[in-house]
Design a protein around this motif. Structure first.
Motif, PDB file in Angstrom:
ATOM      1  N   MET A 157      55.224  -4.270   5.239  1.00  0.00           N
ATOM      2  CA  MET A 157      53.970  -4.120   5.969  1.00  0.00           C
ATOM      3  C   MET A 157      52.816  -4.459   5.042  1.00  0.00           C
ATOM      4  O   MET A 157      52.788  -4.055   3.885  1.00  0.00           O
ATOM      5  CB  MET A 157      53.872  -2.676   6.458  1.00  0.00           C
ATOM      6  CG  MET A 157      52.637  -2.369   7.226  1.00  0.00           C
ATOM      7  SD  MET A 157      53.062  -2.376   8.957  1.00  0.00           S
ATOM      8  CE  MET A 157      51.473  -2.104   9.640  1.00  0.00           C
ATOM      9  N   TYR A 158      51.870  -5.199   5.557  1.00  0.00           N
ATOM     10  CA  TYR A 158      50.706  -5.601   4.776  1.00  0.00           C
ATOM     11  C   TYR A 158      49.586  -4.586   4.948  1.00  0.00           C
ATOM     12  O   TYR A 158      49.334  -4.101   6.041  1.00  0.00           O
ATOM     13  CB  TYR A 158      50.191  -6.971   5.226  1.00  0.00           C
ATOM     14  CG  TYR A 158      51.171  -8.088   4.968  1.00  0.00           C
ATOM     15  CD1 TYR A 158      51.477  -8.474   3.676  1.00  0.00           C
ATOM     16  CD2 TYR A 158      51.774  -8.761   6.022  1.00  0.00           C
ATOM     17  CE1 TYR A 158      52.370  -9.505   3.432  1.00  0.00           C
ATOM     18  CE2 TYR A 158      52.659  -9.794   5.792  1.00  0.00           C
ATOM     19  CZ  TYR A 158      52.955 -10.162   4.495  1.00  0.00           C
ATOM     20  OH  TYR A 158      53.833 -11.179   4.259  1.00  0.00           O
ATOM     21  N   SER A 159      48.904  -4.293   3.857  1.00  0.00           N
ATOM     22  CA  SER A 159      47.753  -3.404   3.942  1.00  0.00           C
ATOM     23  C   SER A 159      46.516  -4.243   4.257  1.00  0.00           C
ATOM     24  O   SER A 159      46.552  -5.470   4.231  1.00  0.00           O
ATOM     25  CB  SER A 159      47.568  -2.637   2.638  1.00  0.00           C
ATOM     26  OG  SER A 159      47.199  -3.518   1.597  1.00  0.00           O
ATOM     27  N   TRP A 160      45.417  -3.573   4.518  1.00  0.00           N
ATOM     28  CA  TRP A 160      44.191  -4.298   4.876  1.00  0.00           C
ATOM     29  C   TRP A 160      43.676  -5.126   3.710  1.00  0.00           C
ATOM     30  O   TRP A 160      43.101  -6.192   3.919  1.00  0.00           O
ATOM     31  CB  TRP A 160      43.123  -3.327   5.379  1.00  0.00           C
ATOM     32  CG  TRP A 160      42.632  -2.370   4.314  1.00  0.00           C
ATOM     33  CD1 TRP A 160      43.149  -1.168   3.984  1.00  0.00           C
ATOM     34  CD2 TRP A 160      41.540  -2.606   3.428  1.00  0.00           C
ATOM     35  NE1 TRP A 160      42.460  -0.619   2.953  1.00  0.00           N
ATOM     36  CE2 TRP A 160      41.447  -1.469   2.591  1.00  0.00           C
ATOM     37  CE3 TRP A 160      40.629  -3.641   3.260  1.00  0.00           C
ATOM     38  CZ2 TRP A 160      40.482  -1.363   1.600  1.00  0.00           C
ATOM     39  CZ3 TRP A 160      39.666  -3.525   2.283  1.00  0.00           C
ATOM     40  CH2 TRP A 160      39.599  -2.392   1.454  1.00  0.00           C
ATOM     41  N   ILE A 161      43.906  -4.706   2.489  1.00  0.00           N
ATOM     42  CA  ILE A 161      43.440  -5.477   1.330  1.00  0.00           C
ATOM     43  C   ILE A 161      44.254  -6.763   1.170  1.00  0.00           C
ATOM     44  O   ILE A 161      43.722  -7.803   0.792  1.00  0.00           O
ATOM     45  CB  ILE A 161      43.447  -4.628   0.048  1.00  0.00           C
ATOM     46  CG1 ILE A 161      42.656  -5.318  -1.077  1.00  0.00           C
ATOM     47  CG2 ILE A 161      44.843  -4.338  -0.435  1.00  0.00           C
ATOM     48  CD1 ILE A 161      41.192  -5.329  -0.876  1.00  0.00           C
ATOM     49  N   THR A 198      42.925  -9.144   3.767  1.00  0.00           N
ATOM     50  CA  THR A 198      41.628  -9.655   3.322  1.00  0.00           C
ATOM     51  C   THR A 198      41.814 -10.714   2.245  1.00  0.00           C
ATOM     52  O   THR A 198      41.153 -11.763   2.273  1.00  0.00           O
ATOM     53  CB  THR A 198      40.758  -8.496   2.787  1.00  0.00           C
ATOM     54  OG1 THR A 198      40.634  -7.505   3.800  1.00  0.00           O
ATOM     55  CG2 THR A 198      39.395  -8.991   2.386  1.00  0.00           C
ATOM     56  N   ASN A 199      42.707 -10.472   1.287  1.00  0.00           N
ATOM     57  CA  ASN A 199      42.969 -11.457   0.236  1.00  0.00           C
ATOM     58  C   ASN A 199      43.528 -12.758   0.804  1.00  0.00           C
ATOM     59  O   ASN A 199      43.116 -13.846   0.391  1.00  0.00           O
ATOM     60  CB  ASN A 199      43.936 -10.889  -0.799  1.00  0.00           C
ATOM     61  CG  ASN A 199      43.281  -9.875  -1.705  1.00  0.00           C
ATOM     62  OD1 ASN A 199      42.065  -9.892  -1.878  1.00  0.00           O
ATOM     63  ND2 ASN A 199      44.084  -8.993  -2.272  1.00  0.00           N
ATOM     64  N   PHE A 200      44.465 -12.663   1.737  1.00  0.00           N
ATOM     65  CA  PHE A 200      45.006 -13.865   2.362  1.00  0.00           C
ATOM     66  C   PHE A 200      43.923 -14.623   3.115  1.00  0.00           C
ATOM     67  O   PHE A 200      43.861 -15.852   3.062  1.00  0.00           O
ATOM     68  CB  PHE A 200      46.145 -13.510   3.321  1.00  0.00           C
ATOM     69  CG  PHE A 200      47.385 -13.027   2.624  1.00  0.00           C
ATOM     70  CD1 PHE A 200      47.778 -13.548   1.401  1.00  0.00           C
ATOM     71  CD2 PHE A 200      48.170 -12.051   3.210  1.00  0.00           C
ATOM     72  CE1 PHE A 200      48.930 -13.102   0.766  1.00  0.00           C
ATOM     73  CE2 PHE A 200      49.317 -11.592   2.578  1.00  0.00           C
ATOM     74  CZ  PHE A 200      49.699 -12.121   1.361  1.00  0.00           C
ATOM     75  N   THR A 201      43.075 -13.908   3.831  1.00  0.00           N
ATOM     76  CA  THR A 201      42.009 -14.542   4.597  1.00  0.00           C
ATOM     77  C   THR A 201      41.036 -15.283   3.686  1.00  0.00           C
ATOM     78  O   THR A 201      40.655 -16.422   3.960  1.00  0.00           O
ATOM     79  CB  THR A 201      41.249 -13.489   5.432  1.00  0.00           C
ATOM     80  OG1 THR A 201      42.177 -12.805   6.273  1.00  0.00           O
ATOM     81  CG2 THR A 201      40.177 -14.134   6.278  1.00  0.00           C
ATOM     82  N   VAL A 202      40.650 -14.664   2.586  1.00  0.00           N
ATOM     83  CA  VAL A 202      39.733 -15.304   1.640  1.00  0.00           C
ATOM     84  C   VAL A 202      40.398 -16.525   1.005  1.00  0.00           C
ATOM     85  O   VAL A 202      39.767 -17.583   0.857  1.00  0.00           O
ATOM     86  CB  VAL A 202      39.268 -14.292   0.582  1.00  0.00           C
ATOM     87  CG1 VAL A 202      38.522 -14.979  -0.545  1.00  0.00           C
ATOM     88  CG2 VAL A 202      38.401 -13.222   1.217  1.00  0.00           C
TER      89      VAL A 202
END
Length: 47
Positions: free
Chosen positions: A1-5, A8-12
């Protein structure tokens, strides 16, 4: 499971890669553009 951080890192990271690809694409197209278009892109992306 991926955390929100992680998300966010993948999105950036993906956004940065897409911007780099877009910049390369514009750079490849620019020599074939008309003279005023080429000048517009040079001034626009230098500032």
């Amino acid at each position: 499971m991926y955390s929100w951080i992680d998300i966010t890192n993948f999105t950036v990271a993906i956004s940065g890669l897409l911007l780099a690809i877009l910049g390369l694409f514009v750079n490849l197209i620019t020599p074939y553009a008309e003279r005023w278009n080429r000048r517009f892109y040079m001034v626009f992306f230098r500032s």
